[in-house]
Enzyme design. Sequence first.
Site, PDB file in Angstrom:
ATOM      1  N   LYS A   1      -2.533   2.485  -4.025  1.00 16.36           N
ATOM      2  CA  LYS A   1      -3.102   1.989  -2.774  1.00 16.36           C
ATOM      3  C   LYS A   1      -4.255   2.875  -2.286  1.00 16.36           C
ATOM      4  CE  LYS A   1       0.282  -1.192  -1.953  1.00 16.36           C
ATOM      5  NZ  LYS A   1       1.307  -1.075  -2.983  1.00 16.36           N
TER       6      LYS A   1
HETATM    7  C1  LIG Z   1       2.010  -2.040  -3.687  1.00 14.00           C
HETATM    8  C2  LIG Z   1       2.655  -1.608  -4.937  1.00 14.00           C
HETATM    9  C3  LIG Z   1       2.836  -2.496  -6.013  1.00 14.00           C
HETATM   10  C4  LIG Z   1       2.490  -3.968  -5.911  1.00 14.00           C
HETATM   11  O1  LIG Z   1       1.114  -4.174  -5.764  1.00 14.00           O
HETATM   12  P1  LIG Z   1       0.573  -5.582  -5.239  1.00 14.00           P
HETATM   13  O2  LIG Z   1      -0.886  -5.439  -5.127  1.00 14.00           O
HETATM   14  O3  LIG Z   1       1.247  -5.817  -3.929  1.00 14.00           O
HETATM   15  O4  LIG Z   1       0.981  -6.587  -6.258  1.00 14.00           O
HETATM   16  C5  LIG Z   1       3.351  -2.001  -7.199  1.00 14.00           C
HETATM   17  N1  LIG Z   1       3.706  -0.699  -7.312  1.00 14.00           N
HETATM   18  C6  LIG Z   1       3.552   0.167  -6.300  1.00 14.00           C
HETATM   19  C7  LIG Z   1       3.981   1.578  -6.501  1.00 14.00           C
HETATM   20  C8  LIG Z   1       3.025  -0.249  -5.093  1.00 14.00           C
HETATM   21  O5  LIG Z   1       2.867   0.634  -4.091  1.00 14.00           O
END
Ligand SMILES: *Cc1c(COP(=O)(O)O)cnc(C)c1O
Length: 464
Positions: free
Chosen positions: A112
């Site tokens: 993120k």
């Molecule tokens: C947010 C997240 C996901 C999923 O990502 P999306 O974009 O919502 O599909 C997978 N793994 C981790 C560690 C995350 O923080």
Amino acid sequence: MKYISTRGNCPEQSFEQVLLAGMAPDGGLYVPANLPHYSVEEINSWKSLNYAELAMKIVAPFVNGEIPDAELQRIIEESYSEFDHDEVAPLSSLGGNDYLLELYHGPTLAFKDFALQVLGRLLDYVLKENDQRVVILGATSGDTGSAALEGCRHSDHVDIFILHPHNRVSEVQRRQMTTVMGDNVFNLAVEGNFDDCQSIVKAAFADQSFLPEDRQLVAVNSINWARIMMQIVYYFSAALKVGGPENEVSFSVPTGNFGDIFAGYLAKKMGLPISQLIVATNKNDILHRFISRNDYSATNLSHTYSPSMDILVSSNFERYLFDLFARDGEALTEFMSRFGKEALSVTNKQFSEVQSCFSSASVDDDQTCAVIAQVKQDIGKLLDPHSAVGVKAARDCNNNPDIPMITLATAHPAKFSDAIAAAGLETPELPPHLQDLFQREEHYSVVNNSLSEVTEFVASHARK
Ligand SMILES: *Cc1c(COP(=O)(O)O)cnc(C)c1O
């Protein structure tokens, strides 16, 4: 570049308008009206660029000159200088033709950060220019919250409120959010699950009359287009390291809200030769059921070892469905209006298009732990549970072992000690900048699963 809504019922928007919005007023999500397309030769010429330079190449057309290039470049460079690896998104080997794209070297140890470090700075720049203040309201299944707080907390122009499901995020995830200091930073633990948090946020965006005058809500969830945009970059970066774009590569992507994998889908549409795009889900498998057998129906939520993917309804999937419905906003609106009331399916023609675009798998907790243990034993690498779901799905779905298979490693294993312990392994240490996390003081408020409680909290705590 202009942006349109997936529901087809709102005027074109600029990049800045989309950056400062949540959903479109017609209930849809913003997507670019068209995509740039690059030839193999052009993509090849980017091979010598570093990560920030590559990001600039890919992102600039979407920003459309609305932020001067020099500023955009500064924002991108500053954002990725916060990462603790020179390559920003390094690839490591899983043996043979299998690779791990390590997306956890940012400040909050999950992918993120790639988008939210930039989003915070983009907002700061635009709000300063406009002499404007906004309220950020977001829901998190764990990792968005800390990344958003980390990316946005320095801005004088925002008050930020993050909702997380009470007792449903890992302790490290919670502490990463609740120990962030600042009089513009608020954490709300909602007595409910992630989808409840997401629903409250959605409803608050739909009626913003509770806000102080002159304020509007800004989204930091992946419904915000700028997040998707920043995630396109690492698909190009990774492919260029393993023989792309002359040769095809495949990706396996641990998926929750369908943001990350949607960025991969866009990379492919922009000209990157991608063979397979694998949607890796945990037990919450609505996307796997749709992709494997044309069944798009919600079920009950399961709590798993990969909590950031414990999501019933993937909001970004609508962006893909918009293309699947040939960008017919009216047809998509009709389809979405039936969701939740009945099991949905698409036409045979649409379904074969889905299957030619995506593969999918659903991986349960036992398999997740088994993969963590096995990869640790075989090559000494400790996977976090989300990445392990990705690795398992890559193995299950791979239809051509001659093509490099890149699994996105979305988080650092130290964030998820429960799963690591369940796999029979010792929790790894947190990186130096987080070593005292368990000694820091936490600040958060527990609230009921209630829209009015949340909006009243926001109204009374946003700075005047
Ligand atoms: C947010 C997240 C996901 C999923 O990502 P999306 O974009 O919502 O599909 C997978 N793994 C981790 C560690 C995350 O923080």
